[in-house]
Enzyme design. Structure first.
Site, PDB file in Angstrom:
ATOM      1  CB  CYS A 196      44.732  43.516  36.918  1.00 48.19           C
ATOM      2  SG  CYS A 196      45.775  42.901  35.577  1.00 48.19           S
TER       3      CYS A 196
ATOM      4  CG  HIS B 284      49.026  44.683  37.735  1.00 48.74           C
ATOM      5  ND1 HIS B 284      48.110  43.739  38.134  1.00 48.74           N
ATOM      6  CD2 HIS B 284      48.744  45.803  38.463  1.00 48.74           C
ATOM      7  CE1 HIS B 284      47.319  44.241  39.068  1.00 48.74           C
ATOM      8  NE2 HIS B 284      47.683  45.490  39.284  1.00 48.74           N
TER       9      HIS B 284
ATOM     10  CG  ASP C  14      41.747  39.141  40.803  1.00 45.58           C
ATOM     11  OD1 ASP C  14      42.117  39.884  39.863  1.00 45.58           O
ATOM     12  OD2 ASP C  14      40.607  39.194  41.302  1.00 45.58           O
TER      13      ASP C  14
END
Length: 226
Positions: free
Chosen positions: A98, A204, A95
């Site tokens: 992370c 990520h 979102d």
């Protein structure tokens, strides 16, 4: 009437002080529990990567997101490294928070504390501007304003600020082709804790554990963080 106001004010003040005390107690307990659990894991994780050379860390803002093919190859490379070193990821939500979720998980064993972690990192960036401004290729106030927003991706500048703010060594297993492992050390202090993150480059962050040690999440109260 004046006496009633005094009583109401005293009652309100007492309630507020009690709330602050509860907040401090919750934070202390969460920190102690996390540190006790972390101390059991640090040695085991450290041994798995102790033979790897770490390059000097240079804080930087995020680069371009790789295209689908490059991102796929990068993810495969990271997955292979995880298997090689007996590590496993606790997956964070994608979102935009992370990095902060992964740091919160390592610090407090709860990724939901990401707002608290972001708040502390922003304080570090704001109060120690000279340490970080040279790494930010934009107007610094604009960078802070952007980074304060929930959902704004963390970068290597915020990782350095996190290491400095929390007195932590951040060990980063990456998907970079030429750089498997990065250590981010706090400036001008010895680290008192070690945080383990994986980084799928420019895409990520996840929280790292030894294989078989990835925890099952149980919701915890977190009113003191917001």
């Amino acid at each position: 009437m004046y006496g009633s106001n005094n009583i109401a004010s005293a009652s309100s003040s007492s309630s507020l002080n009690s709330s602050f005390q509860d907040t401090e107690d919750d934070q202390t307990i969460a920190s102690i529990l996390a540190e006790e659990e972390q101390s059991k894991l640090d040695g085991r994780l450290g041994k798995r990567l102790s033979h790897l050379d770490s390059i000097p860390h240079t804080p930087r803002v995020n680069g371009e997101i790789p295209d689908v093919n490059d991102a796929t190859f990068d993810h495969e490379r990271l997955s292979e490294r995880l298997v090689t070193y007996g590590l496993a990821e606790l997956q964070m939500e994608g979102d935009g928070n992370c990095q902060f979720r992964a740091l919160a998980d390592q610090l407090f064993r709860n990724p939901d504390y990401h707002k608290h972690v972001r708040k502390h990192i922003i304080k570090q960036l704001k109060h120690h501007r000279k340490l970080y401004e040279g790494y930010v290729p934009m107007e610094y106030k604009s960078y802070l304003k952007k980074m304060k927003k929930s959902g704004e991706w963390g970068d290597h500048v915020t990782l350095q600020a996190a290491a400095d703010r929390f007195g932590a060594k951040i060990s980063l297993l990456t998907s970079f082709r030429d750089t498997c492992y990065i250590e981010i050390l706090p400036k001008d202090q010895n680290p008192t804790k070690e945080l383990w993150l994986s980084f799928w480059s420019e895409v990520h962050y996840n929280s790292l554990y030894g294989s078989g040690d990835v925890p099952t999440r149980v919701a915890r109260k977190k009113h003191w963080l917001f």
